[in-house]
Design a protein around this motif. Structure first.
Motif, mmCIF file in Angstrom:
data_model
loop_
_atom_site.group_PDB
_atom_site.id
_atom_site.type_symbol
_atom_site.label_atom_id
_atom_site.label_comp_id
_atom_site.label_asym_id
_atom_site.label_seq_id
_atom_site.Cartn_x
_atom_site.Cartn_y
_atom_site.Cartn_z
ATOM 1 N N SER A 22 0.821 -1.216 0.000
ATOM 2 C CA SER A 22 0.000 0.000 0.000
ATOM 3 C C SER A 22 0.856 1.268 0.000
ATOM 4 O O SER A 22 0.333 2.368 0.166
ATOM 5 C CB SER A 22 -0.972 0.001 1.186
ATOM 6 N N ARG A 23 2.144 1.115 -0.230
ATOM 7 C CA ARG A 23 3.067 2.249 -0.331
ATOM 8 C C ARG A 23 3.576 2.339 -1.769
ATOM 9 O O ARG A 23 4.295 1.452 -2.240
ATOM 10 C CB ARG A 23 4.229 2.089 0.642
ATOM 11 N N PRO A 24 3.186 3.399 -2.493
ATOM 12 C CA PRO A 24 3.599 3.522 -3.898
ATOM 13 C C PRO A 24 5.106 3.382 -4.133
ATOM 14 O O PRO A 24 5.507 2.805 -5.142
ATOM 15 C CB PRO A 24 3.081 4.909 -4.290
ATOM 16 N N LYS A 25 5.939 3.867 -3.207
ATOM 17 C CA LYS A 25 7.392 3.724 -3.418
ATOM 18 C C LYS A 25 7.781 2.252 -3.479
ATOM 19 O O LYS A 25 8.674 1.880 -4.238
ATOM 20 C CB LYS A 25 8.191 4.475 -2.354
ATOM 21 N N ASN A 26 7.095 1.398 -2.711
ATOM 22 C CA ASN A 26 7.384 -0.032 -2.767
ATOM 23 C C ASN A 26 6.862 -0.641 -4.066
ATOM 24 O O ASN A 26 7.521 -1.510 -4.648
ATOM 25 C CB ASN A 26 6.786 -0.750 -1.562
ATOM 26 N N LEU A 27 5.701 -0.193 -4.519
ATOM 27 C CA LEU A 27 5.190 -0.689 -5.801
ATOM 28 C C LEU A 27 6.156 -0.344 -6.928
ATOM 29 O O LEU A 27 6.392 -1.151 -7.826
ATOM 30 C CB LEU A 27 3.801 -0.109 -6.079
ATOM 31 N N ALA A 28 6.730 0.857 -6.877
ATOM 32 C CA ALA A 28 7.707 1.252 -7.899
ATOM 33 C C ALA A 28 8.925 0.333 -7.872
ATOM 34 O O ALA A 28 9.460 -0.025 -8.920
ATOM 35 C CB ALA A 28 8.115 2.707 -7.714
ATOM 36 N N SER A 29 9.339 -0.074 -6.675
ATOM 37 C CA SER A 29 10.520 -0.944 -6.564
ATOM 38 C C SER A 29 10.262 -2.342 -7.116
ATOM 39 O O SER A 29 11.206 -3.082 -7.393
ATOM 40 C CB SER A 29 10.984 -1.039 -5.102
ATOM 41 N N LEU A 30 8.997 -2.716 -7.276
ATOM 42 C CA LEU A 30 8.638 -4.033 -7.810
ATOM 43 C C LEU A 30 8.517 -4.044 -9.323
ATOM 44 O O LEU A 30 8.318 -5.082 -9.933
ATOM 45 C CB LEU A 30 7.299 -4.491 -7.206
ATOM 46 N N SER A 31 8.621 -2.873 -9.921
ATOM 47 C CA SER A 31 8.459 -2.744 -11.369
ATOM 48 C C SER A 31 9.787 -2.988 -12.079
ATOM 49 O O SER A 31 10.831 -2.501 -11.632
ATOM 50 C CB SER A 31 7.948 -1.337 -11.681
ATOM 51 N N PRO A 32 9.781 -3.712 -13.189
ATOM 52 C CA PRO A 32 11.029 -3.938 -13.928
ATOM 53 C C PRO A 32 11.677 -2.608 -14.316
ATOM 54 O O PRO A 32 10.971 -1.658 -14.689
ATOM 55 C CB PRO A 32 10.583 -4.691 -15.175
ATOM 56 N N PRO A 33 12.994 -2.513 -14.219
ATOM 57 C CA PRO A 33 13.681 -1.257 -14.538
ATOM 58 C C PRO A 33 13.363 -0.719 -15.938
ATOM 59 O O PRO A 33 13.247 0.489 -16.117
ATOM 60 C CB PRO A 33 15.162 -1.621 -14.421
ATOM 61 N N ASP A 34 13.181 -1.614 -16.916
ATOM 62 C CA ASP A 34 12.915 -1.134 -18.279
ATOM 63 C C ASP A 34 11.524 -0.523 -18.438
ATOM 64 O O ASP A 34 11.245 0.144 -19.428
ATOM 65 C CB ASP A 34 13.141 -2.239 -19.311
ATOM 66 N N ALA A 35 10.640 -0.710 -17.444
ATOM 67 C CA ALA A 35 9.317 -0.081 -17.489
ATOM 68 C C ALA A 35 9.404 1.402 -17.130
ATOM 69 O O ALA A 35 8.519 2.169 -17.484
ATOM 70 C CB ALA A 35 8.348 -0.785 -16.550
ATOM 71 N N GLY A 36 10.468 1.782 -16.434
ATOM 72 C CA GLY A 36 10.665 3.190 -16.104
ATOM 73 C C GLY A 36 9.544 3.784 -15.273
ATOM 74 O O GLY A 36 9.233 4.966 -15.407
#
Length: 148
Positions: A22-36
């Motif tokens: 529920s923390r957007p910064k953590n969701l961002a960390s789960l995204s593949p780097p090439d998704a930017g």
């Protein structure tokens, strides 16, 4: 509408998993780097009605998306729905199911409708499903790492 589902078993309590996702910064960390994936606007912690504005790269183009949290049931899950973006519809459910005292399963269910028109000829449901499979394979690895 096409559907996608992914799940991962995690050695943590539902409350801990819910707090993490529920923390957007953590969701961002789960995204593949090439998704930017970059959040342009988002609260520190999601709640019912929260709006998240982000930029992602897909098919060689940086796109801005706006999503809203339309269901929020701590600690069992929440729903984000696309408000503005390149596809017609995108509904993403995060579901946490406790397996026993030490394990939970985090499920991600997504229903979407691909774009129409000329873009829809290139960005088909099958291509979106392939992209989701790749992204969630990465996400599963990152979640296992985060909770190990």
């Amino acid at each position: 509408m096409p559907q996608f589902e992914s799940q991962v078993q995690l050695p943590a309590a539902p409350e801990k998993i819910f707090d993490f996702i529920s923390r957007p910064k953590n969701l961002a960390s789960l995204s593949p780097p090439d998704a930017g994936l970059v959040f342009v606007e988002a609260p520190e912690v999601l709640s019912l009605g929260s709006i998240m504005v982000c930029r992602v790269q897909a098919y060689g183009v940086v796109q801005q998306l706006e999503q809203k949290i339309t269901v929020f049931n701590s600690p069992v899950g929440f729903r984000e729905e696309l408000i503005k973006g390149p596809i017609k519809s995108y509904i993403h459910d995060y579901i946490i199911e406790q397996q026993d005292d030490e394990l939970c399963v985090l499920k991600n269910r997504i229903e979407f409708e691909p774009p129409g028109g000329l873009i829809g000829l290139m960005v088909t449901a099958d291509k979106i499903l392939d992209q989701l499979e790749d992204a969630f394979a990465y996400r599963r690895q990152m979640l296992v790492k985060a909770f190990s």
